[in-house]
Design an enzyme around this catalytic site. Structure first.
Site, PDB file in Angstrom:
ATOM      1  N   ASP A 499      44.956  44.703  42.035  1.00 16.09           N
ATOM      2  CA  ASP A 499      43.702  43.976  42.124  1.00 16.09           C
ATOM      3  C   ASP A 499      44.019  42.528  42.485  1.00 16.09           C
ATOM      4  O   ASP A 499      45.125  42.040  42.219  1.00 16.09           O
ATOM      5  CB  ASP A 499      42.958  44.056  40.789  1.00 16.09           C
ATOM      6  CG  ASP A 499      41.631  43.335  40.830  1.00 16.09           C
ATOM      7  OD1 ASP A 499      40.973  43.388  41.883  1.00 16.09           O
ATOM      8  OD2 ASP A 499      41.261  42.708  39.817  1.00 16.09           O
ATOM      9  N   ASP A 501      41.659  39.267  42.305  1.00 14.90           N
ATOM     10  CA  ASP A 501      41.187  38.189  41.432  1.00 14.90           C
ATOM     11  C   ASP A 501      41.523  38.471  39.973  1.00 14.90           C
ATOM     12  O   ASP A 501      41.331  39.581  39.473  1.00 14.90           O
ATOM     13  CB  ASP A 501      39.668  38.023  41.584  1.00 14.90           C
ATOM     14  CG  ASP A 501      39.313  37.441  42.938  1.00 14.90           C
ATOM     15  OD1 ASP A 501      39.858  36.383  43.279  1.00 14.90           O
ATOM     16  OD2 ASP A 501      38.522  38.074  43.667  1.00 14.90           O
ATOM     17  N   ASP A 730      42.904  43.991  35.993  1.00  7.62           N
ATOM     18  CA  ASP A 730      42.450  43.332  34.767  1.00  7.62           C
ATOM     19  C   ASP A 730      41.105  43.834  34.292  1.00  7.62           C
ATOM     20  O   ASP A 730      40.737  43.596  33.139  1.00  7.62           O
ATOM     21  CB  ASP A 730      42.334  41.820  35.011  1.00  7.62           C
ATOM     22  CG  ASP A 730      41.197  41.479  35.948  1.00  7.62           C
ATOM     23  OD1 ASP A 730      40.265  40.768  35.535  1.00  7.62           O
ATOM     24  OD2 ASP A 730      41.239  41.932  37.104  1.00  7.62           O
TER      25      ASP A 730
END
Length: 766
Positions: A499, A501, A730
């Site tokens: 991922d 960001d 996240d």
């Protein structure tokens, strides 16, 4: 006490031997394909049965002769079980040894049986007497003339080997060479192991000719005149047919163990032949279909002959219940599966395709060393490559030749000098080298001097597996570079799906202020830095990546519309005047993009494809030199912003970049980026945060329209299901999609998580 009766040694003993071991049960009626051949060959045996009524005395005499021949020829103890046919089983013992310092004596006790195998068991199998005699006759370096110890003539024995009704018998050829002298502990020139282990012809100048080539005698001319061992029973003898110096032999311990297996129950097997030659239920013929693939790889068999061998072995030898191929296969034969003797046809017919699909999940990483557990396929088909998993060539994953899965049908060889499966007739070192160099799909052939050559395809598959359809769904296969697994490129071992960001970079939490609140940073200063970076990102997206024109027609992948590109030269193309954004359907909103992507017809789609091709060219040109793309003035501002963000985030991006660099340095791993941002600004983020050197533009996906799970499906379609996928992110969205795809998920929520990931990568756990 043994009573010796007068006996005419000029007359053949075929009839007595056959009648002596004849089962005392009602014989099933068998239809032979050629009754004239059977009657012609066994005419003498029928006459002898009528002339010799003394069966018991001759029975004892034959037993004594076999025991004496076994004791005298201790150097080459080859005691073979008879054919698997319970209809008419004959007992034959072939003894061939290289005696003296240079001579080889091939002897054998020929046999004739009026009863043969059932019709499905008719393909040619060499008998003990004929092949033992022929092995001594055709042995290279044979200093002594051939001696036939049986009273049957050589012509009779050799012609009997051609008969359709001949009993199935294994044999042992011991070609005595000039270098093969009588060794210690019963080891001489020639492979002195059980005849079930070595189904290998060591004569290199001539082979036993037959009209229908059996798997053991396939195309001797293809190996430069040598008879490559077919290893019908899964094990090989590690002998080298063309080595003129010495003949490779197994250890004396193996020979002694092999002799002890038979000697301990010699009388039991002899007197109770009608029970014992129907194999006991604790022996398994489970691996017999796999021997066809082994024989095909070993002898370089073409697909037609390979199919014939597979069809020959499976129905006639395994499915008929005659599963004594592993009766004396190895000291570990007792560890095979139980209770399949009486249900051999049921297992092979009903569950023949149970092991065909690769139905294990390669995605769940159950342990840090899970890649080693996928080194050998657990459930494989007979014609598929056993070592087709990409972990075979990984430098940190050792390949153990004698290590098999618990359900593997291949037996474990007790000797390190013996080859495994398709790597027969090759020394252990050469076999390991060929396995490691070709991705586990090498086919060992006996070349001159015993040099092993490998035959493989670029994907690590055997030649027969070429062109097969992959057993995997292809949900959104759309473009040239985002296609299924290509035959020309080997799929990576591991695919790390990142991922963007808050995993690789800290950006959104800086804008929202949550990062400053969590780490007690200055809220206003961090937001100022974040806004400056956001402005730079969208300026690059609008200026260089046409984001203001393609925002409403955003794509998941850079090549999703490449099929509409006609390949026109764009060096002098003016994107500002091509009328791309003015060709709007009447009454439609200004920036409407239909769900199908078709807005203005073929011409409009071609112009859209031109823009994505231009984005790709700009990304590839400036991925390692972003300052040149920005210009001198913006370059200094960009470097200042990056430095401030690194200080504010405690070198978060630097830690992530170390993990990315370690993965990118591996030859069999790849980094893939899946972000919820639209594709054009995501590319700008990658460049501005210094990640352009890590991610190829083909490895960047936008989940803005289709979601993470669909992106993961596209990635699996592209790289294939044999790769292992690890998702690093996240958010809950990435974790949910990873669980749906059965991918392991590594959560990044703090600096310690990145450090732990780096340690796992450095230690080789991931």
């Amino acid at each position: 006490m043994v009573t010796l009766m007068p006996y005419n040694y000029a007359a053949p003993r075929c009839g007595l031997i056959d009648k002596m071991i004849e089962p005392k049960v009602k014989r099933p009626k068998t239809d032979h394909t050629d009754t004239h051949e059977r009657n012609r060959l066994c005419n003498l045996s029928q006459q002898q049965q009528q002339q010799q009524p003394q069966q018991q005395q001759t029975h004892q005499q034959q037993q004594q002769q076999q025991q004496q021949s076994h004791q005298q020829s201790h150097s080459s103890t080859v005691l073979a079980s008879n054919g698997p046919s319970s209809a008419g089983a004959g007992m034959g013992v072939g003894v061939g040894g290289g005696g003296g310092s240079g001579g080889g004596v091939g002897g054998g006790v020929g046999q004739c049986s009026p009863l043969g195998l059932p019709p499905q068991s008719q393909p040619l199998q060499p008998t003990i007497g004929s092949l033992a005699s022929l092995s001594g006759h055709y042995s290279n370096g044979n200093a002594n003339p051939n001696v036939n110890s049986s009273s049957c003539s050589l012509a009779t024995a050799s012609s009997f080997a051609q008969s359709a009704g001949s009993s199935f018998s294994t044999y042992q050829q011991a070609g005595g060479t000039s270098g093969g002298v009588s060794g210690e502990d019963g080891v001489v020139g020639g492979a002195t192991v059980m005849s079930h282990w070595t189904h290998d012809g060591t004569g290199s100048s001539a082979a036993v000719k037959s009209e229908s080539r059996s798997p053991g005698q396939v195309h001797a001319s293809l190996d430069n005149g040598s008879v490559a061992g077919s290893n019908l029973y899964g094990c090989s003898s590690a002998s080298n047919p063309l080595d003129g110096g010495a003949v490779a032999v197994n250890s004396s311990a193996v020979a002694a163990a092999a002799a002890a297996v038979y000697d301990g129950k010699h009388d039991y097997y002899y007197y109770n032949s009608m029970q014992q030659y129907t194999p006991p239920p604790f022996y398994s013929g489970y691996g017999t279909p796999y021997a066809a693939a082994t024989a095909a790889r070993q002898a370089k068999m073409e697909p037609g002959a390979a199919a014939a061998a597979a069809a020959y072995l499976t129905p006639s030898y395994a499915a008929s219940g005659n599963n004594n191929s592993q009766l004396y296969s190895s000291p570990y034969a007792g560890y095979n599966n139980f209770g399949q003797q009486d249900y051999g046809g049921y297992y092979n017919e009903q569950y023949g395709n149970y092991y065909s699909p690769a139905n294990y999940s390669p995605y769940a990483v159950s342990s840090p060393s899970s890649s080693a557990s996928h080194g050998h396929g657990f459930h494989v088909a007979a014609s598929s490559n056993l070592s087709e998993s990409p972990t075979d060539t990984h430098s940190t994953t050792p390949v153990h030749q004698t290590t098999h899965s618990p359900h593997s049908p291949l037996p474990i060889s007790p000797s390190t000098g013996s080859g495994i499966g398709p790597l027969g007739n090759v020394s252990a070192a050469a076999a390991a080298a060929a396995l490691n160099s070709s991705g586990g799909s090498s086919v060992g052939t006996a070349g001159s001097g015993g040099v092993a050559t490998s035959k493989t395809t670029p994907t690590g598959k055997t030649g027969r597996a070429r062109g097969r359809r992959h057993q995997q769904p292809s949900p959104t296969r759309s473009t040239a570079s985002d296609t299924g697994n290509s035959e020309a490129v080997k799929p990576p071992e591991r695919v790390f799906v990142w991922d963007l960001d808050e995993t690789l970079i800290i950006f959104h939490t800086l804008l929202s202020g949550s990062y400053a609140n969590r780490y007690t940073k200055d809220h206003s200063s961090l937001m100022t830095i974040a806004f400056r970076m956001e402005e730079m990102v969208f300026n690059m997206a609008d200026t260089h990546f046409f984001f203001n024109e393609i925002e409403e027609c955003d794509q998941v992948h850079i090549d999703d519309v490449s099929s509409d590109d006609n390949g026109q030269d764009l060096s002098a193309y003016n994107f500002a005047t091509d009328g791309f954004h003015t060709n709007t359907p009447p009454g439609a909103p200004p920036n409407l993009c239909l769900p199908t992507g078709v807005r203005g017809g073929v011409d409009w789609m071609r112009k859209l494809a031109f823009r994505y091709r231009k984005i790709k060219d700009i990304y590839n040109s400036y991925r390692g030199n972003v300052g040149t793309l920005l210009g001198p003035g913006k370059r200094e501002a960009w470097l200042q912003i990056r430095s401030e963000i690194e200080v504010a985030t405690d070198n978060w991006a630097t830690l992530a970049l170390k993990c990315l660099s370690m993965i990118s340095q591996r030859e069999n791993c790849v980094n893939v980026l899946v972000t919820s941002t639209q594709l054009a600004p995501a590319l700008a983020k990658v460049l501005l945060f210094g990640l352009g050197g890590i991610f190829n533009i083909e490895n960047i996906y936008s989940a803005h329209k289709i979601g993470h799970e669909t992106c993961y499906e596209r990635i699996v379609t592209r790289f294939g299901r044999k790769s292992t996928y690890v998702v690093i992110g996240d958010g809950n969205e990435e974790e949910t999609a990873a669980k749906a795809m059965n991918f392991p998920f590594w959560r990044i929520s703090a600096h310690s998580d990145i450090r732990a990931l780096y340690t796992a990568l450095d230690m080789g756990f991931l």
